[in-house]
Structure formats: structure tokens, C-alpha cells
Design an enzyme around this catalytic site. Sequence first.
Site, PDB file in Angstrom:
ATOM      1  N   CYS A  65     -25.985 -50.897 -55.077  1.00  0.00           N
ATOM      2  CA  CYS A  65     -26.385 -49.974 -56.139  1.00  0.00           C
ATOM      3  C   CYS A  65     -25.101 -49.340 -56.676  1.00  0.00           C
ATOM      4  CB  CYS A  65     -27.405 -48.953 -55.643  1.00  0.00           C
ATOM      5  SG  CYS A  65     -26.804 -47.762 -54.411  1.00  0.00           S
ATOM      6  N   THR A  67     -23.531 -46.480 -55.876  1.00  0.00           N
ATOM      7  CA  THR A  67     -22.676 -45.953 -54.803  1.00  0.00           C
ATOM      8  C   THR A  67     -22.815 -46.701 -53.484  1.00  0.00           C
ATOM      9  OG1 THR A  67     -24.438 -44.454 -54.132  1.00  0.00           O
ATOM     10  CG2 THR A  67     -22.822 -43.603 -55.731  1.00  0.00           C
ATOM     11  N   HIS A 133     -21.451 -51.006 -26.690  1.00  0.00           N
ATOM     12  CA  HIS A 133     -22.175 -50.740 -27.934  1.00  0.00           C
ATOM     13  C   HIS A 133     -23.664 -51.047 -27.821  1.00  0.00           C
ATOM     14  CE1 HIS A 133     -18.257 -50.186 -29.641  1.00  0.00           C
ATOM     15  NE2 HIS A 133     -17.908 -51.423 -29.311  1.00  0.00           N
TER      16      HIS A 133
HETATM   17  C1  RB5 Z   1     -28.339 -45.296 -60.499  1.00  0.00           C
HETATM   18  O1  RB5 Z   1     -27.851 -44.625 -61.618  1.00  0.00           O
HETATM   19  C2  RB5 Z   1     -27.695 -44.754 -59.240  1.00  0.00           C
HETATM   20  O2  RB5 Z   1     -28.221 -43.507 -58.945  1.00  0.00           O
HETATM   21  C3  RB5 Z   1     -27.889 -45.711 -58.096  1.00  0.00           C
HETATM   22  O3  RB5 Z   1     -27.357 -46.946 -58.442  1.00  0.00           O
HETATM   23  C4  RB5 Z   1     -27.230 -45.347 -56.768  1.00  0.00           C
HETATM   24  O4  RB5 Z   1     -25.894 -44.996 -56.957  1.00  0.00           O
HETATM   25  C5  RB5 Z   1     -27.960 -44.393 -55.944  1.00  0.00           C
HETATM   26  O5  RB5 Z   1     -27.586 -44.101 -54.788  1.00  0.00           O
END
Ligand code: RB5
Length: 152
Positions: A65, A67, A133
Site C-alpha cells: 500500500c 506506507t 525464536h
Molecule cells: C491510501 O491513500 C493510503 O492510506 C494507503 O495506501 C496506506 O498507506 C495505508 O496504510
Amino acid sequence: MKIAIASDHAAIEERQAVAAHLEAAGHEVTDMGCEPGESVDYPDYGARVAHAVAAGSAERGVLICGTGIGICMAAGKVDGIRAATVHDDFTAEMCREHNDANVMCMGARVIPTSTMLRLVDLFTTTAFGGGRHTGRVAKINALEENGASISS
Ligand code: RB5
């Protein structure tokens, strides 16, 4: 290795590049979306891959995504999933060696595609270290059953 991959709208081109790279390396890749042009909710795609891995139809999952954080949070809610957000060689190796991660998450707004390709290679080739682990990972798994009662 059977690998399920998905992303939200923030990482479609990156996901396609990672999927092609994994296929070129000989993996059987299932692309679970999203489709270009959509604006989607990342938990839906985290859940798709997490459910595929938890059900055993995929051995590992890769999620991307913006981040790498939100989609990881969503995937990690599914029983049997140990999802890790990684951003460099060290975290990609450690998520396997120490944590036996079965889903790896990355941020398209954090690292370039060239780094992602290297990190998925580490994710698919690094073995779980076992030993000390093993019990720690068992404690992670136990939180699915008795998270409220496990001692800190
Ligand atoms: C989408 O804009 C963004 O919020 C998503 O890709 C992600 O970074 C969420 O954690």
C-alpha cells in the site's frame, strides 16, 4: 512457492512489477487486485491475501500500500498470519529469520520498486532460524487463542 499478492490503488504498478519479478523467479503468483482505476480500501486487500495464506492456497503473501502499514495491520488480524512491514534488506531478512513472517508488506511511497524486488527475493529465500525464536513465535501465535490472559 505459491505466493498471493495484492495492493491498494497506491501501488498498482509496483505490485505488477513485483508479481512479474516473482514469476520470473519461478514462483506461482496469484494476483488478488486491486484493478487499475479503482480507489479501494486497503483492509479488503490485506484480508484477501491473508485469508489465502491462512487457508493454505498460498504459502506466502506480499502486500503493498502507500506506507505498508495499514495493509499489514489488516492482514495481521487474520488468525495464522504473521505480517511484517519491511523497508530494507535487514528487516526483510529478520522478518523471516526471527519472526517466521508469512506475509510481507511494503510501502510504495516509502521505497522504490527496485528495492521491493530485492526485498521479495529475501522474503522468499530466507529460512526461519528456529532455535530460540521458535518459542517466541509460538507466543505470537498463542495471542490468537488467549491474548487477554498471556503474561507480559
Ligand atoms: C491510501 O491513500 C493510503 O492510506 C494507503 O495506501 C496506506 O498507506 C495505508 O496504510
